[in-house]
Design a protein around this motif. Sequence first.
Motif, PDB file in Angstrom:
ATOM      1  N   SER A  45       0.908  -1.447   0.166  1.00  0.00           N
ATOM      2  CA  SER A  45       0.272  -0.471  -0.444  1.00  0.00           C
ATOM      3  C   SER A  45       0.825   1.318   0.374  1.00  0.00           C
ATOM      4  N   VAL A  46       0.363   2.315  -1.127  1.00  0.00           N
ATOM      5  CA  VAL A  46       1.357   3.785  -0.702  1.00  0.00           C
ATOM      6  C   VAL A  46       1.541   4.193   0.522  1.00  0.00           C
ATOM      7  N   ARG A  47      -0.039   4.116   0.794  1.00  0.00           N
ATOM      8  CA  ARG A  47      -0.479   4.925   2.676  1.00  0.00           C
ATOM      9  C   ARG A  47       0.937   4.401   3.247  1.00  0.00           C
ATOM     10  N   ALA A  48       1.214   3.047   3.170  1.00  0.00           N
ATOM     11  CA  ALA A  48       1.887   2.484   4.643  1.00  0.00           C
ATOM     12  C   ALA A  48       3.259   2.831   4.225  1.00  0.00           C
ATOM     13  N   VAL A  49       3.489   3.122   2.669  1.00  0.00           N
ATOM     14  CA  VAL A  49       4.834   3.307   2.640  1.00  0.00           C
ATOM     15  C   VAL A  49       5.351   4.751   2.827  1.00  0.00           C
ATOM     16  N   ALA A  50       4.120   5.785   2.709  1.00  0.00           N
ATOM     17  CA  ALA A  50       4.430   6.714   3.298  1.00  0.00           C
ATOM     18  C   ALA A  50       4.582   7.352   4.323  1.00  0.00           C
ATOM     19  N   ARG A  51       3.647   6.162   5.764  1.00  0.00           N
ATOM     20  CA  ARG A  51       3.410   6.555   6.910  1.00  0.00           C
ATOM     21  C   ARG A  51       4.486   5.855   7.235  1.00  0.00           C
ATOM     22  N   GLU A  52       6.121   5.158   6.782  1.00  0.00           N
ATOM     23  CA  GLU A  52       6.864   4.267   7.553  1.00  0.00           C
ATOM     24  C   GLU A  52       7.810   5.589   7.077  1.00  0.00           C
ATOM     25  N   LEU A  53       7.782   6.239   6.246  1.00  0.00           N
ATOM     26  CA  LEU A  53       8.840   7.870   5.830  1.00  0.00           C
ATOM     27  C   LEU A  53       8.304   8.598   6.239  1.00  0.00           C
ATOM     28  N   GLY A  54       6.971   8.554   7.013  1.00  0.00           N
ATOM     29  CA  GLY A  54       7.310   9.658   7.443  1.00  0.00           C
ATOM     30  C   GLY A  54       6.680  11.594   7.034  1.00  0.00           C
ATOM     31  N   MET A  55       5.737  10.550   5.804  1.00  0.00           N
ATOM     32  CA  MET A  55       5.707  11.925   4.592  1.00  0.00           C
ATOM     33  C   MET A  55       4.059  11.810   4.033  1.00  0.00           C
ATOM     34  N   ALA A  56       3.591  12.800   3.569  1.00  0.00           N
ATOM     35  CA  ALA A  56       1.909  12.986   3.233  1.00  0.00           C
ATOM     36  C   ALA A  56       1.869  11.430   2.304  1.00  0.00           C
ATOM     37  N   SER A  57       0.706  10.547   1.827  1.00  0.00           N
ATOM     38  CA  SER A  57       0.430   9.903   1.278  1.00  0.00           C
ATOM     39  C   SER A  57       0.860  10.274   0.007  1.00  0.00           C
ATOM     40  N   SER A  58      -0.156  11.429  -0.483  1.00  0.00           N
ATOM     41  CA  SER A  58      -0.060  12.328  -1.432  1.00  0.00           C
ATOM     42  C   SER A  58       1.820  12.610  -2.389  1.00  0.00           C
ATOM     43  N   ALA A  59       2.196  12.957  -1.637  1.00  0.00           N
ATOM     44  CA  ALA A  59       3.761  13.248  -1.655  1.00  0.00           C
ATOM     45  C   ALA A  59       4.502  11.751  -2.532  1.00  0.00           C
ATOM     46  N   VAL A  60       3.984  10.376  -1.955  1.00  0.00           N
ATOM     47  CA  VAL A  60       4.427   9.604  -2.849  1.00  0.00           C
ATOM     48  C   VAL A  60       4.799   9.674  -4.846  1.00  0.00           C
ATOM     49  N   TYR A  61       3.191  10.007  -5.007  1.00  0.00           N
ATOM     50  CA  TYR A  61       3.004  10.733  -5.948  1.00  0.00           C
ATOM     51  C   TYR A  61       3.546  10.820  -6.785  1.00  0.00           C
ATOM     52  N   ARG A  62       4.449  12.099  -6.529  1.00  0.00           N
ATOM     53  CA  ARG A  62       5.435  13.541  -6.850  1.00  0.00           C
ATOM     54  C   ARG A  62       6.479  11.841  -7.733  1.00  0.00           C
ATOM     55  N   TYR A  63       6.497  11.010  -6.994  1.00  0.00           N
ATOM     56  CA  TYR A  63       7.720   9.888  -7.026  1.00  0.00           C
ATOM     57  C   TYR A  63       8.013   8.633  -8.289  1.00  0.00           C
ATOM     58  N   PHE A  64       6.279   8.052  -7.699  1.00  0.00           N
ATOM     59  CA  PHE A  64       6.125   7.018  -8.685  1.00  0.00           C
ATOM     60  C   PHE A  64       4.343   8.010  -8.933  1.00  0.00           C
ATOM     61  N   PRO A  65       3.873   7.377 -10.168  1.00  0.00           N
ATOM     62  CA  PRO A  65       2.084   7.950 -10.373  1.00  0.00           C
ATOM     63  C   PRO A  65       1.279   6.815  -9.956  1.00  0.00           C
ATOM     64  N   SER A  66       1.226   5.907  -9.354  1.00  0.00           N
ATOM     65  CA  SER A  66       0.221   5.426  -9.318  1.00  0.00           C
ATOM     66  C   SER A  66       0.881   3.580  -8.517  1.00  0.00           C
ATOM     67  N   ARG A  67       0.288   3.023  -7.804  1.00  0.00           N
ATOM     68  CA  ARG A  67       0.492   1.711  -6.777  1.00  0.00           C
ATOM     69  C   ARG A  67       1.183   1.296  -7.687  1.00  0.00           C
ATOM     70  N   ASP A  68       1.037   0.691  -9.337  1.00  0.00           N
ATOM     71  CA  ASP A  68       1.247  -0.140 -10.294  1.00  0.00           C
ATOM     72  C   ASP A  68       1.782   0.359 -11.081  1.00  0.00           C
ATOM     73  N   GLU A  69       2.324   1.106 -11.072  1.00  0.00           N
ATOM     74  CA  GLU A  69       3.992   1.440 -11.105  1.00  0.00           C
ATOM     75  C   GLU A  69       4.658   1.462 -10.141  1.00  0.00           C
ATOM     76  N   LEU A  70       4.398   1.739  -9.138  1.00  0.00           N
ATOM     77  CA  LEU A  70       5.417   1.247  -7.797  1.00  0.00           C
ATOM     78  C   LEU A  70       5.706   0.130  -8.146  1.00  0.00           C
ATOM     79  N   LEU A  71       4.824  -1.474  -8.350  1.00  0.00           N
ATOM     80  CA  LEU A  71       5.202  -2.670  -8.234  1.00  0.00           C
ATOM     81  C   LEU A  71       6.119  -2.884 -10.293  1.00  0.00           C
TER      82      LEU A  71
END
Lengths: 236, 236
Positions: A45-71
């Motif tokens: 989960s994108v949110r869990a990643v964000a949580r672990e890194l202490g950032m807003a979940s929306s911030a992850v989307y600056r790096y990977f445009p979607s969960r699938d792209e992260l996979l």
Amino acid sequence: MTTPAAEAQRSAPRTARAVARRELTSAIIASAREQLAEIGPAQLSVRAVARELGMASSAVYRYFPSRDELLTALLVIIYNELADVVARADSSVRRRSDFAGRWLAIARAMHGWAQQRPYDYAFLYGSPVPGYSAPEATIGPSARVTGVVIGLLHDVFDAGAAPRPALTVPRAAHKSLATFRELVGFEISDDLALRGLTAWGGLLGALTLELFGHLYRVIDDYDVHFDIVARRLCPI
Amino acid sequence: MTTPAAEAQRSAPRTARAVARRELTSAIIASAREQLAEIGPAQLSVRAVARELGMASSAVYRYFPSRDELLTALLVIIYNELADVVARADSSVRRRSDFAGRWLAIARAMHGWAQQRPYDYAFLYGSPVPGYSAPEATIGPSARVTGVVIGLLHDVFDAGAAPRPALTVPRAAHKSLATFRELVGFEISDDLALRGLTAWGGLLGALTLELFGHLYRVIDDYDVHFDIVARRLCPI
DNA sequence: TGTACATCAGTGAACGCGCGTTCACTGATGTAC
DNA sequence: TGTACATCAGTGAACGCGCGTTCACTGATGTAC
């Protein structure tokens, strides 16, 4: 082909922003791999990643445009990692014309890697992730792994060391290998191709049995057992 | 051993309640299997089952005390289903002493079943479901499947038809087979045991390659290819 | 056969969580002149 | 070197969903007498 300049730019980003981006990107990947090990790709989960890194979940989307792209990024990285391990094992065999030795080195490398990272193994060669279909971008890295085995077959065929007598291959089976022959890009006998494919499947099967728990309370020493099975699977 | 009375009671429940219970239980199972096919075991949800059956999600708990128990029930049912298919194929070979024929029948049965129900195959032999560990109750049904192969090995060994010369088996490998020897419950040579285990693994590996997409754009005709690989895997 | 009581199935609200993704916004960094 | 503008990273709220499990309760079914 990349120019030295482009190379340098990629490996040593100039601006502070680029440095930060590189670092956070790999922090996200690292956190995602932890999750992969704990809860599997389907639940990653994108949110869990964000949580672990202490950032807003929306911030992850600056790096990977979607969960699938992260996979997808994970798949590419992990395939490449495995390919490196396997290729190194293959080329580390002293007498490179010791084909059986190379096969065993490849098999053991797969085994060792899969034991250390069973979740990564399951991600690459286990059940597909429902709702996610790996895009073209993963084909190359995945082919790097099988490419090592194909390279071995190439050397065997080149040296005229293919096992004799070659088993006969019916016409239909010959035809179904057409794409495979194109893919390998060198001349190869049907028999050797089939030996390679069967051995590769056997290897994955042996790993699947062990890592997914089907040898639990059946086989006492997994390492010893894998070794002898790998020897018996040797295509050469 | 069950008495005829108990048998009758189980197969023909007396009260309206028992009838309804039987029916709803199997409706829940059926709906859960649909979900298994669509979203996989990791995402299978009690609430979605309830929704499909038009009942409150809490009602499902009258039938299965938890999501995990529902998964367990599915595992048991699916293993048994596969075991039936494979056992039927094995015993349908006309000349029962045609051991290679029996092996091929078993392999083809596995293949046909897995092609028809790829999600069921992935559930049984694919990646383990994260956070769920199959309980003892699934061991029996799972062993029914492998039991068919073991039965074949038994008949081969009994008939003195094991391939010769037997490959030598190092002492360590012999030792690691101790539990396996106990499990099969009859005398079997190390070589034949290893041939069986290797072939079984090879079979799962071939199915994994095909069903999980690793032969996509590699092999043209999956059925033809599987057949020849299965023949080459034959342990006898 | 009729009644009293026990058992069971199913409900609906609630608890305490989770998710992917979008969007307007702030403030920092980078760049062209 | 200094300034003006453009780019980019990160925020926090929101949308519209999802989940497993528990619990007090109602009403139907089953059973013992």
